[in-house]
Design a protein around this motif. Structure first.
Motif, PDB file in Angstrom:
ATOM      1  N   ASN A 113      69.421   1.229   2.272  1.00 11.64           N
ATOM      2  CA  ASN A 113      70.413   2.228   2.644  1.00 11.64           C
ATOM      3  C   ASN A 113      69.921   2.977   3.879  1.00 11.64           C
ATOM      4  O   ASN A 113      69.073   3.859   3.778  1.00 11.64           O
ATOM      5  N   THR A 114      70.392   2.598   5.039  1.00 10.77           N
ATOM      6  CA  THR A 114      70.061   3.209   6.331  1.00 10.77           C
ATOM      7  C   THR A 114      68.580   3.054   6.683  1.00 10.77           C
ATOM      8  O   THR A 114      68.216   2.258   7.521  1.00 10.77           O
ATOM      9  N   ASP A 115      67.710   3.864   6.063  1.00  9.62           N
ATOM     10  CA  ASP A 115      66.288   3.851   6.421  1.00  9.62           C
ATOM     11  C   ASP A 115      65.378   3.748   5.203  1.00  9.62           C
ATOM     12  O   ASP A 115      64.214   4.141   5.257  1.00  9.62           O
ATOM     13  N   CYS A 116      65.887   3.237   4.093  1.00 10.47           N
ATOM     14  CA  CYS A 116      65.061   3.089   2.905  1.00 10.47           C
ATOM     15  C   CYS A 116      65.147   1.674   2.357  1.00 10.47           C
ATOM     16  O   CYS A 116      66.155   0.986   2.518  1.00 10.47           O
ATOM     17  N   LEU A 117      64.065   1.267   1.708  1.00 10.99           N
ATOM     18  CA  LEU A 117      64.007  -0.016   1.014  1.00 10.99           C
ATOM     19  C   LEU A 117      63.717   0.252  -0.457  1.00 10.99           C
ATOM     20  O   LEU A 117      62.776   0.993  -0.780  1.00 10.99           O
ATOM     21  N   ILE A 118      64.513  -0.330  -1.329  1.00  9.27           N
ATOM     22  CA  ILE A 118      64.249  -0.272  -2.763  1.00  9.27           C
ATOM     23  C   ILE A 118      63.914  -1.688  -3.202  1.00  9.27           C
ATOM     24  O   ILE A 118      64.701  -2.619  -2.990  1.00  9.27           O
ATOM     25  N   THR A 119      62.731  -1.862  -3.771  1.00  8.33           N
ATOM     26  CA  THR A 119      62.234  -3.197  -4.098  1.00  8.33           C
ATOM     27  C   THR A 119      61.865  -3.302  -5.570  1.00  8.33           C
ATOM     28  O   THR A 119      61.657  -2.292  -6.250  1.00  8.33           O
ATOM     29  N   LYS A 120      61.762  -4.538  -6.049  1.00  4.61           N
ATOM     30  CA  LYS A 120      61.442  -4.767  -7.466  1.00  4.61           C
ATOM     31  C   LYS A 120      59.938  -4.849  -7.720  1.00  4.61           C
ATOM     32  O   LYS A 120      59.516  -4.944  -8.870  1.00  4.61           O
ATOM     33  N   SER A 121      59.143  -4.841  -6.657  1.00  4.78           N
ATOM     34  CA  SER A 121      57.694  -4.842  -6.830  1.00  4.78           C
ATOM     35  C   SER A 121      57.052  -3.996  -5.743  1.00  4.78           C
ATOM     36  O   SER A 121      57.711  -3.595  -4.772  1.00  4.78           O
ATOM     37  N   ASP A 122      55.771  -3.743  -5.888  1.00  3.34           N
ATOM     38  CA  ASP A 122      55.037  -2.906  -4.948  1.00  3.34           C
ATOM     39  C   ASP A 122      54.729  -3.700  -3.675  1.00  3.34           C
ATOM     40  O   ASP A 122      53.975  -4.673  -3.701  1.00  3.34           O
ATOM     41  N   ILE A 123      55.302  -3.277  -2.544  1.00  2.00           N
ATOM     42  CA  ILE A 123      55.053  -3.966  -1.268  1.00  2.00           C
ATOM     43  C   ILE A 123      54.303  -3.046  -0.302  1.00  2.00           C
ATOM     44  O   ILE A 123      54.241  -3.324   0.894  1.00  2.00           O
TER      45      ILE A 123
END
Length: 312
Positions: free
Chosen positions: A218-228
């Motif tokens: 969303n614009t400037d964020c990443l939501i991920t399913k694991s720790d990157i």
């Protein structure tokens, strides 16, 4: 919006009024933010739309295409509860404002780019896109350059935001930055387009890099399913990612989502409705268990009548 004057202290308060929730206090408007910006940038970077032959839209304003931030969601994980992580890009707009040359000077229309200092923009299906090419014509050609005062403005207000001691103070400095970039739409839309479109490209590359790991962007964020985090530039400086959430329950339906123990983020639904829901039913609204349609039926005081073209 409306303005409230405090004549005793010579202060002006600005509020945005919403039909379905309380008034929201705003410390500054886009025009006020841009005046602050012009104290730093004395050079004339505004476009003279009229003399250059630009046409006004239905609202009697000059508009050159539409530029919007990109959103992404992973269809594989729709309507599923999952443990997730969130990473936010610190001050994304200022980062792309100061770390690349900007189209400060408008040159001409309907032509090719003749050297590396020129950038092309074209309106494609109503959207303004970067179309720099020495072979194909662009609708608009601008000259790229750096401006030290432009850079100084964004760095100064980023530092002020970073050093702010209260949330109100921090929000004020953040608004000065974001509203200035938004106001470029009325003064030099090519600067705004250059900033937003390069941010979009950057986030698209991040999504491509991590592929199936990304649940939502969303614009400037990443939501991920694991720790990157070990693959990201993590820190508190401008242009670095910060870890916003770790190992928290996350549920999404398209671009709408909810973290455990938080109100949902649902496009078009005021946050205040969730408070009203809790007051009435003595429990939190859980997106995975309820439809937002119930909120509209309970709390939406106004409906838009298409025939009359008005709220009722």
């Amino acid at each position: 919006y409306f303005i409230q004057y405090d004549r005793l202290h010579n202060k002006r308060n600005i509020f945005w009024a919403f039909m379905d929730k309380d008034c929201e206090y705003k410390q500054i408007t886009g025009a006020c933010a841009y005046r602050i910006f012009k104290h730093y940038v004395k050079e004339d970077i505004d476009i003279d739309f009229e003399s250059l032959g630009f046409q006004k839209n239905e609202a009697d304003k000059y508009e050159v295409g539409i530029v919007a931030n990109e959103f992404y969601y992973n269809e594989k994980y729709q309507n599923k509860k999952i443990i997730a992580y969130e990473y936010d890009l610190n001050s994304a707009f200022p980062f792309f404002a100061i770390n690349q040359p900007q189209p400060f000077k408008f040159l001409r229309t309907n032509d090719i780019c003749k050297n590396e200092k020129e950038i092309g923009f074209s309106e494609i299906d109503g959207r303004l896109e970067i179309t720099t090419s020495p072979l194909f014509k662009s609708d608009y050609i601008c000259e790229l350059s750096y401006n030290e005062n432009f850079k100084r403005f964004f760095i100064t207000y980023y530092d002020k935001k970073k050093q702010a001691k209260t949330k109100s103070e921090r929000d004020y400095y953040k608004s000065v930055i974001n509203y200035t970039i938004g106001f470029f739409k009325l003064t030099n839309p090519f600067i705004r387009a250059n900033i937003i479109l390069n941010l979009n490209d950057y986030m698209a590359n991040m999504i491509e890099k991590f592929k199936d790991e990304v649940l939502l962007s969303n614009t400037d964020c990443l939501i991920t399913k694991s720790d990157i985090s070990k693959y990201l530039n993590i820190g508190n400086e401008i242009g670095q990612f910060k870890i916003a959430k770790e190992k928290q329950g996350f549920y999404m339906t398209k671009l709408n989502y909810q973290w455990d123990n938080e109100k949902p983020t649902y496009r078009g639904v005021p946050k205040g409705w969730y408070d009203e829901y809790k007051k009435r039913f003595k429990k939190d609204f859980i997106l995975s268990e309820n439809s937002v349609k119930i909120l509209s039926r309970l709390f939406n005081k106004y409906q838009f009548n298409l025939k009359k073209f008005q709220f009722e």
